[in-house]
Design an enzyme around this catalytic site. Structure first.
Site, PDB file in Angstrom:
ATOM      1  N   GLY A  52       0.792  -1.226   0.000  1.00 44.13           N
ATOM      2  CA  GLY A  52       0.000   0.000   0.000  1.00 44.13           C
ATOM      3  C   GLY A  52       0.819   1.268   0.000  1.00 44.13           C
ATOM      4  O   GLY A  52       0.292   2.352  -0.261  1.00 44.13           O
TER       5      GLY A  52
ATOM      6  N   SER B  35       4.510  23.913   4.284  1.00 39.26           N
ATOM      7  CA  SER B  35       3.910  23.428   3.055  1.00 39.26           C
ATOM      8  C   SER B  35       2.770  22.479   3.392  1.00 39.26           C
ATOM      9  O   SER B  35       2.277  22.448   4.523  1.00 39.26           O
ATOM     10  CB  SER B  35       4.968  22.751   2.177  1.00 39.26           C
ATOM     11  OG  SER B  35       4.493  22.576   0.857  1.00 39.26           O
ATOM     12  N   TYR B  36       2.360  21.665   2.443  1.00 36.39           N
ATOM     13  CA  TYR B  36       1.086  20.951   2.533  1.00 36.39           C
ATOM     14  C   TYR B  36       1.015  19.991   3.717  1.00 36.39           C
ATOM     15  O   TYR B  36       0.039  20.010   4.484  1.00 36.39           O
ATOM     16  CB  TYR B  36       0.812  20.243   1.198  1.00 36.39           C
ATOM     17  CG  TYR B  36       0.901  21.212   0.048  1.00 36.39           C
ATOM     18  CD1 TYR B  36      -0.169  22.040  -0.269  1.00 36.39           C
ATOM     19  CD2 TYR B  36       2.084  21.369  -0.673  1.00 36.39           C
ATOM     20  CE1 TYR B  36      -0.089  22.975  -1.289  1.00 36.39           C
ATOM     21  CE2 TYR B  36       2.179  22.306  -1.695  1.00 36.39           C
ATOM     22  CZ  TYR B  36       1.100  23.109  -1.998  1.00 36.39           C
ATOM     23  OH  TYR B  36       1.191  24.044  -2.982  1.00 36.39           O
TER      24      TYR B  36
ATOM     25  N   LEU C 195       1.037  21.932   7.117  1.00 27.17           N
ATOM     26  CA  LEU C 195      -0.170  22.714   7.390  1.00 27.17           C
ATOM     27  C   LEU C 195      -1.336  21.826   7.801  1.00 27.17           C
ATOM     28  O   LEU C 195      -2.134  22.195   8.674  1.00 27.17           O
ATOM     29  CB  LEU C 195      -0.546  23.544   6.166  1.00 27.17           C
ATOM     30  CG  LEU C 195       0.504  24.565   5.710  1.00 27.17           C
ATOM     31  CD1 LEU C 195      -0.009  25.348   4.510  1.00 27.17           C
ATOM     32  CD2 LEU C 195       0.883  25.504   6.851  1.00 27.17           C
TER      33      LEU C 195
ATOM     34  N   GLU D  22       8.207  28.624   8.975  1.00 27.05           N
ATOM     35  CA  GLU D  22       8.540  28.487   7.558  1.00 27.05           C
ATOM     36  C   GLU D  22       9.713  29.393   7.205  1.00 27.05           C
ATOM     37  O   GLU D  22       9.672  30.602   7.469  1.00 27.05           O
ATOM     38  CB  GLU D  22       7.322  28.839   6.695  1.00 27.05           C
ATOM     39  CG  GLU D  22       7.597  29.040   5.221  1.00 27.05           C
ATOM     40  CD  GLU D  22       8.271  27.854   4.553  1.00 27.05           C
ATOM     41  OE1 GLU D  22       9.147  28.071   3.709  1.00 27.05           O
ATOM     42  OE2 GLU D  22       7.906  26.693   4.882  1.00 27.05           O
TER      43      GLU D  22
ATOM     44  N   GLY E  25       9.733  18.497   3.472  1.00 30.61           N
ATOM     45  CA  GLY E  25       9.818  17.864   2.160  1.00 30.61           C
ATOM     46  C   GLY E  25      10.132  16.384   2.236  1.00 30.61           C
ATOM     47  O   GLY E  25      10.314  15.816   3.323  1.00 30.61           O
TER      48      GLY E  25
ATOM     49  N   HIS F 297     -28.340  23.619  -7.828  1.00 35.02           N
ATOM     50  CA  HIS F 297     -28.401  24.561  -6.708  1.00 35.02           C
ATOM     51  C   HIS F 297     -29.006  23.854  -5.495  1.00 35.02           C
ATOM     52  O   HIS F 297     -29.946  23.078  -5.636  1.00 35.02           O
ATOM     53  CB  HIS F 297     -29.271  25.769  -7.074  1.00 35.02           C
ATOM     54  CG  HIS F 297     -29.510  26.695  -5.927  1.00 35.02           C
ATOM     55  ND1 HIS F 297     -28.584  27.627  -5.524  1.00 35.02           N
ATOM     56  CD2 HIS F 297     -30.559  26.795  -5.068  1.00 35.02           C
ATOM     57  CE1 HIS F 297     -29.063  28.281  -4.487  1.00 35.02           C
ATOM     58  NE2 HIS F 297     -30.270  27.803  -4.184  1.00 35.02           N
TER      59      HIS F 297
END
EC number: 1.16.1.1
Length: 453
Positions: A38, A178-179, A182, A199, A262, A436
């Protein structure tokens, strides 16, 4: 030496599906995985983290219920052991499903161990040598640990280890805006921890346009998260039972530190030199438009090839390889339109280029934005943070990119993803008749407000 029609090294999102397709075609396949079937998504990425995000949102909704007329007496408590157990259950269900699926296939040999190349057609694993005319690498990536002063003196968390945490940090310092960082920052703030995001660069989520980055920072600050950008000279020191974090002029007394700076590919211990497989300076395997490496018969899929760091891009690599090698197709990596999401709440859905990238291309462009406060669905739900944005080519009328930072933005963005993949121009999409009340119903209106910039 054992012979196979194909060897797949790594069982992330591309490897198992490709191995299964080849077995269905009567091939004999070895699928080698050093740890868990996985890959990152199932075991340390999407599935456990989005399960944790769901628990964090449940806590947030409970705390804010009074604004909707729902009063919950007493303090809202979060049981981190139950939170962790729920995430682990989701992971194990998915992993065990893969074990049962792949283990029941005739022609499939699932081997647990560390594979290394001995030559361009041979690999060794668990003391055995395997050979095949085609070898596919789907080995993924892992967190990068930067060389920061004092980091070796502290116990730090990564995106892999933090999901095992079953206690609530007093103060979580997230290094990296970063992602991944956060998502964990907001999640743990909603669980009840104090949180600071540190950061090095000037903006959070620096890949995005500045207006998106600023809106993300506003969303996090509104929930009480400390945001420290342009943070130079980041350093750590033990401070009793805690950790002292220095970032420029800021000093933070943290109980836990998450390193989210990263990821890097898991290619450094595969013996790629023995096979002659080329990599770039960062260790990513170099591939062509059909995912072939420089060595005939060796292909690289998923995070390790540097062409996407997402589950969906890895799975699309499988689709490209299967179409070209099994189905006689001619699919190309360069045809893929980039799309992804940031799973803070509200989420960010993104596709194509940013406004900054579009401007740099030299095209004549048009841009439209619309605040979520002017979206009926957002007002009805009481969640009006964020905005919608679309970029188009003024001459060809092609949709170049879009971002929806707001309630259900990760779902609503698919209307634009589909249109871009179909080559639909923005005037044609303007005439669609959406349902809608939804977030997606504002896409035609957003397109109708496009103006030259």
């Amino acid at each position: 030496m054992k012979s196979f029609d194909a060897i797949v090294i790594g069982a992330g999102q591309a490897g198992p599906s490709l191995a299964a397709r080849m077995v269905e075609k009567g091939m004999k396949v070895a699928l080698i995985e050093r740890k868990f079937l996985g890959g990152t998504c199932v075991n340390a990425g999407c599935m456990p983290t989005k399960t944790l995000v769901a628990s964090a949102r449940a806590a947030y909704v409970a705390r804010t219920g009074a604004a909707y007329g729902v009063n919950i007496p007493g303090e809202i408590a979060v049981d981190m052991k139950v939170v962790r157990a729920r995430a682990e259950t989701v992971t194990m269900n998915a992993r065990n499903g893969l074990i049962g699926w792949l283990g029941g296939m005739d022609g499939m040999s699932v081997i647990y161990g560390h594979a290394r190349f001995e030559g361009p057609k041979t690999v060794s694993v668990n003391g055995e040598t395997l050979t095949a005319p085609r070898i596919f690498l789907n080995v993924g990536a892992r967190p990068v640990i930067p060389e920061l002063p004092g980091i070796d003196e502290i116990d730090y968390l990564t995106s892999t280890s933090i999901i095992q945490l079953d206690t609530l940090p007093r103060h979580l310092a997230v290094i990296g805006g970063s992602y991944i960082g956060l998502e964990f920052a907001q999640m743990y703030r909603r669980f009840g921890a104090e949180v600071s995001v540190i950061e090095h660069g000037p903006k959070l989520a620096s890949r995005e346009d500045e207006d998106i980055s600023d809106a993300i920072a506003d969303i996090l600050r509104a929930e009480g998260i400390g945001v420290h950008t342009d943070a130079g000279n980041i350093a750590f020191a033990r401070n009793g039972s805690g950790i002292s974090v220095t970032a420029g002029s800021a000093k933070i007394d943290a109980s836990h530190v998450l390193i989210a700076t990263g990821r890097k590919p898991n290619t450094d211990d595969l013996g790629l030199d023995a096979a002659g497989v080329a990599t770039d300076q960062r260790g990513y395997i170099t591939v062509d438009d059909r995912l072939a490496t420089n060595v005939e018969g060796i292909f690289a899929l998923g995070d390790c090839n540097g062409h996407g760091a997402f589950t969906h891009t890895s799975y699309n690599d499988f689709e490209i390889a299967a179409a070209n090698l099994i189905d006689g197709g001619d699919r190309k990596l360069s045809s893929r339109i980039p799309a992804y999401a940031l799973y803070i709440d509200p989420p960010l859905g993104r596709v194509g280029v940013t406004e900054k990238q579009a401007r740099a291309s030299g095209r004549k462009i048009m841009v439209s934005t619309r605040p979520m406060s002017r979206v009926g669905r957002a007002n009805e739900r009481g969640e009006t943070k964020g905005f919608m944005k679309v970029i188009a080519d003024a001459e060809t009328r092609e949709i170049l990119g879009a971002a929806i930072l707001g309630i259900e933005g990760d779902e609503a963005i698919h209307g634009l993803i589909d249109a871009m993949n179909a080559g639909t121009t923005y005037p044609a999409l303007q005439w669609s008749v959406p349902i809608h009340p939804t977030v997606s119903e504002l896409i035609p209106t957003l397109l109708g407000d496009l103006k030259p910039v």
